[in-house]
Design a protein around this motif. Structure first.
Motif, PDB file in Angstrom:
ATOM      1  N   LEU A  88      -0.012 -12.451  18.331  1.00 34.89           N
ATOM      2  CA  LEU A  88      -0.016 -11.333  17.439  1.00 34.89           C
ATOM      3  C   LEU A  88      -1.524 -11.075  17.070  1.00 34.89           C
ATOM      4  O   LEU A  88      -1.967  -9.833  17.051  1.00 34.89           O
ATOM      5  CB  LEU A  88       0.667 -11.790  16.292  1.00 34.89           C
ATOM      6  CG  LEU A  88       0.785 -10.543  15.297  1.00 34.89           C
ATOM      7  CD1 LEU A  88       1.312  -9.378  15.832  1.00 34.89           C
ATOM      8  CD2 LEU A  88       1.726 -10.957  13.897  1.00 34.89           C
ATOM      9  N   PHE A  89      -2.316 -12.284  16.987  1.00 29.79           N
ATOM     10  CA  PHE A  89      -3.567 -11.738  16.590  1.00 29.79           C
ATOM     11  C   PHE A  89      -4.423 -11.155  17.854  1.00 29.79           C
ATOM     12  O   PHE A  89      -5.411 -10.229  17.428  1.00 29.79           O
ATOM     13  CB  PHE A  89      -4.308 -13.183  16.258  1.00 29.79           C
ATOM     14  CG  PHE A  89      -4.157 -13.531  14.837  1.00 29.79           C
ATOM     15  CD1 PHE A  89      -4.375 -12.541  13.590  1.00 29.79           C
ATOM     16  CD2 PHE A  89      -3.797 -14.765  14.477  1.00 29.79           C
ATOM     17  CE1 PHE A  89      -4.060 -13.042  12.456  1.00 29.79           C
ATOM     18  CE2 PHE A  89      -3.668 -15.353  13.192  1.00 29.79           C
ATOM     19  CZ  PHE A  89      -3.795 -14.348  12.195  1.00 29.79           C
ATOM     20  N   SER A  90      -3.989 -11.642  18.964  1.00 29.22           N
ATOM     21  CA  SER A  90      -4.955 -10.975  20.082  1.00 29.22           C
ATOM     22  C   SER A  90      -4.439  -9.471  20.302  1.00 29.22           C
ATOM     23  O   SER A  90      -5.125  -8.490  20.489  1.00 29.22           O
ATOM     24  CB  SER A  90      -4.344 -11.835  21.346  1.00 29.22           C
ATOM     25  OG  SER A  90      -4.740 -12.952  21.341  1.00 29.22           O
ATOM     26  N   ALA A  91      -3.195  -9.199  20.014  1.00 23.36           N
ATOM     27  CA  ALA A  91      -2.767  -7.787  20.050  1.00 23.36           C
ATOM     28  C   ALA A  91      -3.379  -6.919  18.974  1.00 23.36           C
ATOM     29  O   ALA A  91      -3.867  -5.908  19.396  1.00 23.36           O
ATOM     30  CB  ALA A  91      -1.403  -7.692  19.938  1.00 23.36           C
ATOM     31  N   VAL A  92      -3.591  -7.359  17.616  1.00 25.08           N
ATOM     32  CA  VAL A  92      -4.129  -6.966  16.824  1.00 25.08           C
ATOM     33  C   VAL A  92      -5.677  -6.566  17.227  1.00 25.08           C
ATOM     34  O   VAL A  92      -6.275  -5.571  16.799  1.00 25.08           O
ATOM     35  CB  VAL A  92      -4.139  -7.551  15.314  1.00 25.08           C
ATOM     36  CG1 VAL A  92      -5.073  -6.908  14.258  1.00 25.08           C
ATOM     37  CG2 VAL A  92      -2.757  -7.672  15.124  1.00 25.08           C
TER      38      VAL A  92
END
Length: 132
Positions: free
Chosen positions: A6-10
């Motif tokens: 999720l952090f990578s997508a953000v």
């Protein structure tokens, strides 16, 4: 692992000069990744997918509404952390047996995400520093 995803997508969605069409693709990628995560851990299929997709969409919407000069690392960290906290709280609220153990698990989950958030924020800072 879902936190890193999720952090990578953000990070990818909020990087400087990211086109809106790319953000939409990343929202779908977050949705599909959440769906795979749900199927892996026998959660309610689609719950994590919906949370990931919706939280990333909200983060992208807020990011687009902020003037470019105000898009700082701090704001990025707030939005990225907000997506993680939102995901954790929604999952927590849907657990059928609220208990002290569940609160402890939510707290530990949020605390363990802090180092990942720091690393992702540093990556954002390095990337955004090159575009100034």
């Amino acid at each position: 692992m879902p936190d890193v995803f999720l952090f990578s997508a953000v990070l990818l969605a909020l990087m400087p000069n990211t086109q809106k069409s790319r953000q939409i693709m990343l929202i779908w990628a977050a949705f599909i990744g959440g769906l795979l995560w749900d199927l892996r851990w026998t959660n309610l299929p689609g719950l994590t997918a919906a949370i990931n997709g919706a939280s990333l969409a909200v983060a992208c919407h807020v990011w687009q509404k902020i003037p470019a000069q105000a898009r700082t690392v701090t704001l990025f960290a707030i939005l990225a952390g907000g997506t993680h906290i939102l995901s954790g709280i929604i999952h927590f609220s849907l657990w059928t047996i609220p208990s002290q153990a569940a609160v402890r698990q939510l707290t530990v989950q949020q605390l363990l995400a802090i180092p990942v958030l720091v690393v992702v924020s540093l990556l954002f800072w390095k990337v955004s520093d090159k575009h100034v």
